[in-house]
Enzyme design. Structure first.
Site, short mmCIF file in Angstrom:
data_model
loop_
_atom_site.label_atom_id
_atom_site.label_comp_id
_atom_site.label_asym_id
_atom_site.label_seq_id
_atom_site.Cartn_x
_atom_site.Cartn_y
_atom_site.Cartn_z
N GLU A 87 0.81 -1.22 0.00
CA GLU A 87 0.00 0.00 0.00
C GLU A 87 0.84 1.27 0.00
OE1 GLU A 87 -2.70 -0.58 3.26
OE2 GLU A 87 -4.14 -1.65 2.00
N GLU A 118 7.12 -21.50 9.18
CA GLU A 118 7.53 -20.56 10.22
C GLU A 118 8.62 -21.12 11.13
OE1 GLU A 118 4.87 -20.84 14.12
OE2 GLU A 118 3.75 -20.03 12.43
#
Length: 299
Positions: A87, A118
């Site tokens: 963004e 992870e």
């Protein structure tokens, strides 16, 4: 270092006493409880604002020295980093390489869970090397638990090569914070649905990332007053927003804003400086360059 631990000690894994009868509530009661619990998020963030401010200063310094802001995380945390990074491009008119989000498991993990990603310490380092991460850049690790191996190893690597580091977790005294130069540990309390860290923890991390990217971009001249003057007019809505930003910044009519928007080759910041300093496009661009992109310093 042994990364196995009793996660029951983490705030994000504890049961929330206020929601013990969650499955017996009706819909309105559930969303009302969620709303009430969410009120704890900004209060928790308020307690760590000084550290957030210091991290922002470090990011601004990194940008001014030609470095990048790199977010790295797994699962929800990784997705939030990618969201914030993506963004920045239309909002502040920066390159998509200036703010980068990395997620354990790569692009597939944005929409699908990647088993074991992870926990892969080596991959955290590999992903940094793949983008040529250097000591000029700044790394911000994201993890609700604050102990995700993929993120921890990346922070350790970044520190090892002399880069500045930050971290955002939702547990007190996190492992990540003990490594990072600017460790931000937010404690919004247990989730209403035990262990679902996409809830308050995700909201908390999103709010902090909003602060980091927005304040840092303001710090390098991407705003004039409270207007986003480097917005990229890439669609009809953003074209109209651009014209209205010019109107607000210069107290001009819509017609004048539209005229200078086109004269400035649809560069909002240039159009504003042209109007406010009665300059040609070339002169406005020169003034902005001399002012390092700050509209206020051209006046």
């Amino acid at each position: 270092m042994n990364y196995k631990m009793d996660i029951s000690k983490l705030d994000t894994e504890k049961r929330n006493k206020n929601s013990e009868n969650l499955d017996s509530l009706n819909s309105l009661e559930i969303v009302s409880l969620m709303n009430k619990e969410d009120e704890n998020v900004p209060k928790a963030i308020a307690r760590v604002l000084p550290t957030i401010g210091k991290l922002v200063d470090a990011v601004v310094e990194t940008f001014n020295n030609g470095g990048r802001l790199i977010y790295i995380g797994a699962g929800t945390s990784g997705r939030l980093g990618i969201l914030d990074a993506s963004e920045c491009v239309p909002t502040f008119g920066v390159s998509n390489e200036m703010v980068v989000g990395l997620i354990a498991g790569g692009s597939k993990a944005i929409v699908d869970a990647v088993e074991g990603a992870e926990d892969n310490r080596e991959m955290g380092i590999t992903d940094l090397k793949d983008i040529n991460f250097s000591k000029k850049d700044i790394l911000v690790g994201l993890s609700a638990s604050g102990r995700t191996p993929y993120v921890v190893s990346a922070l350790e690597y970044a520190k090892g090569i002399g880069a500045v580091t930050g971290s955002v977790s939702c547990n007190s005294n996190s492992e990540m914070a003990s490594i990072a130069d600017y460790g931000i540990d937010i404690s919004p309390g247990p989730e209403i649905l035990s262990g679902s860290t996409r809830l308050k923890s995700g909201t908390a991390q999103k709010m902090v990332l909003n602060m980091i990217s927005t304040a840092s971009m303001i710090g390098i001249g991407k705003a004039y007053k409270n207007l986003m003057v480097d917005v990229q007019p890439t669609n009809e809505k953003l074209i109209e927003r651009s014209k209205r930003i010019i109107m607000e910044a210069t107290d001009s009519s819509y017609e004048k804003a539209e005229e200078f928007f086109e004269k400035a080759d649809r560069n909002v910041k240039v159009a504003i400086v042209m109007i406010l300093t009665n300059s040609s496009k070339d002169d406005a661009m020169k003034k902005l360059k001399e002012a390092k992109g700050f509209v206020s310093k051209t006046l």
